[in-house]
Design a protein around this motif. Sequence first.
Motif, mmCIF file in Angstrom:
data_model
loop_
_atom_site.group_PDB
_atom_site.id
_atom_site.type_symbol
_atom_site.label_atom_id
_atom_site.label_comp_id
_atom_site.label_asym_id
_atom_site.label_seq_id
_atom_site.Cartn_x
_atom_site.Cartn_y
_atom_site.Cartn_z
ATOM 1 N N UNK A 2 4.269 0.497 1.895
ATOM 2 C CA UNK A 2 5.581 0.507 1.238
ATOM 3 C C UNK A 2 5.973 1.914 0.816
ATOM 4 N N UNK A 3 5.012 2.862 0.843
ATOM 5 C CA UNK A 3 5.297 4.235 0.464
ATOM 6 C C UNK A 3 4.358 5.205 1.137
ATOM 7 N N UNK A 4 4.849 6.419 1.393
ATOM 8 C CA UNK A 4 4.043 7.464 2.024
ATOM 9 C C UNK A 4 4.634 8.817 1.649
ATOM 10 N N UNK A 5 3.873 9.878 1.880
ATOM 11 C CA UNK A 5 4.347 11.203 1.502
ATOM 12 C C UNK A 5 5.396 11.720 2.486
ATOM 13 N N UNK A 6 6.059 12.794 2.092
ATOM 14 C CA UNK A 6 7.041 13.435 2.968
ATOM 15 C C UNK A 6 6.373 14.032 4.211
ATOM 16 N N UNK A 7 5.058 14.263 4.140
ATOM 17 C CA UNK A 7 4.323 14.878 5.247
ATOM 18 C C UNK A 7 3.740 13.842 6.200
ATOM 19 N N UNK A 25 0.838 -1.198 0.000
ATOM 20 C CA UNK A 25 0.000 0.000 0.000
ATOM 21 C C UNK A 25 0.873 1.248 0.000
ATOM 22 N N UNK A 26 0.492 2.233 -0.811
ATOM 23 C CA UNK A 26 1.080 3.570 -0.767
ATOM 24 C C UNK A 26 -0.008 4.520 -0.277
ATOM 25 N N UNK A 27 0.297 5.328 0.729
ATOM 26 C CA UNK A 27 -0.659 6.296 1.253
ATOM 27 C C UNK A 27 -0.224 7.712 0.907
ATOM 28 N N UNK A 28 -1.155 8.481 0.363
ATOM 29 C CA UNK A 28 -0.903 9.883 0.036
ATOM 30 C C UNK A 28 -1.612 10.826 1.008
ATOM 31 N N UNK A 29 -2.038 10.283 2.167
ATOM 32 C CA UNK A 29 -2.789 11.054 3.150
ATOM 33 C C UNK A 29 -2.168 10.820 4.521
ATOM 34 N N UNK A 30 -1.568 11.840 5.143
ATOM 35 C CA UNK A 30 -0.860 11.622 6.407
ATOM 36 C C UNK A 30 -1.677 10.945 7.494
ATOM 37 N N UNK A 82 6.389 8.498 -10.709
ATOM 38 C CA UNK A 82 7.260 7.405 -11.153
ATOM 39 C C UNK A 82 7.737 6.573 -9.966
ATOM 40 N N UNK A 83 7.962 7.230 -8.844
ATOM 41 C CA UNK A 83 8.403 6.506 -7.651
ATOM 42 C C UNK A 83 7.281 5.617 -7.116
ATOM 43 N N UNK A 84 6.050 6.138 -7.161
ATOM 44 C CA UNK A 84 4.911 5.335 -6.709
ATOM 45 C C UNK A 84 4.729 4.114 -7.606
ATOM 46 N N UNK A 85 4.782 4.340 -8.907
ATOM 47 C CA UNK A 85 4.598 3.236 -9.852
ATOM 48 C C UNK A 85 5.674 2.176 -9.674
ATOM 49 N N UNK A 86 6.900 2.607 -9.423
ATOM 50 C CA UNK A 86 8.016 1.661 -9.256
ATOM 51 C C UNK A 86 7.825 0.768 -8.030
#
Length: 238
Positions: free
Chosen positions: A23-28, A3-8, A49-53
């Motif tokens: 496996x991924x999250x925003x800088x915030x 899972x990648x989350x784009x919401x803190x 591109x980083x999310x897709x990778x």
Amino acid sequence: MRVVSLVPSLTEAIARSAPGALVGATDWCTHPADLDVTRVGGTKNPKLDRITALAPDLVIANEEENREPDLAALRAAGLEVLVTEVRDVPQAFRELDRVVGACGAVRPRWLDRAEEAWSALEPPSRRATAVVPIWRRPWMVLGRDTFAGDVLSRLGVDHVYATHADRYPRVPLDELRAAAPDVVVLPDEPYRFTPDDGPEAFPGLPCALVSGRHLTWYGPSLAEAPRALGEALRAALR
């Protein structure tokens, strides 16, 4: 699940409920503090591109915090994107349940505790009015139809611009002062208001410095929010 989350706030909820799924999250995404995942940029400018990778099974987003063109690009790349919408406390609980389930986890105990904390609230003995800045230079405040506005309303605080045409209107400082609210609520995000940066703009008005995580996040912090925000508001309104 990957899972990648784009919401803190949802990052914190997923990390607590489905350990190892992120496996991924925003800088915030600052909670939990020891979160060790790939950082994928900001909420408004994610590195696609980083999310897709990362080849996630699911990307978690929010209709307010993330931009539709970015989400459309992720879908075009073949990724599944779950978009949440949260405008009030009950909706937050429904969406949290949906997100946790989509990440393959059972309903967590913290979510039960959060719902219990809000359902146990006593009706306020009196109501107060507030101005709630979220930014300065220019000054911006809570307007209509916001999660934070609903949180405050349930705590007995009605913010002055709740019926404004915009959700986050820009309002001149002299107009904010002239509104003469019972209290000015100053969160530490998205603008980081502090005792030395914010209250001085409202001479003669009580100011409540509050945690933005308690006021605007929907996740594990919801269990603490009624107590923490209530204490800060009562102290300012004495």
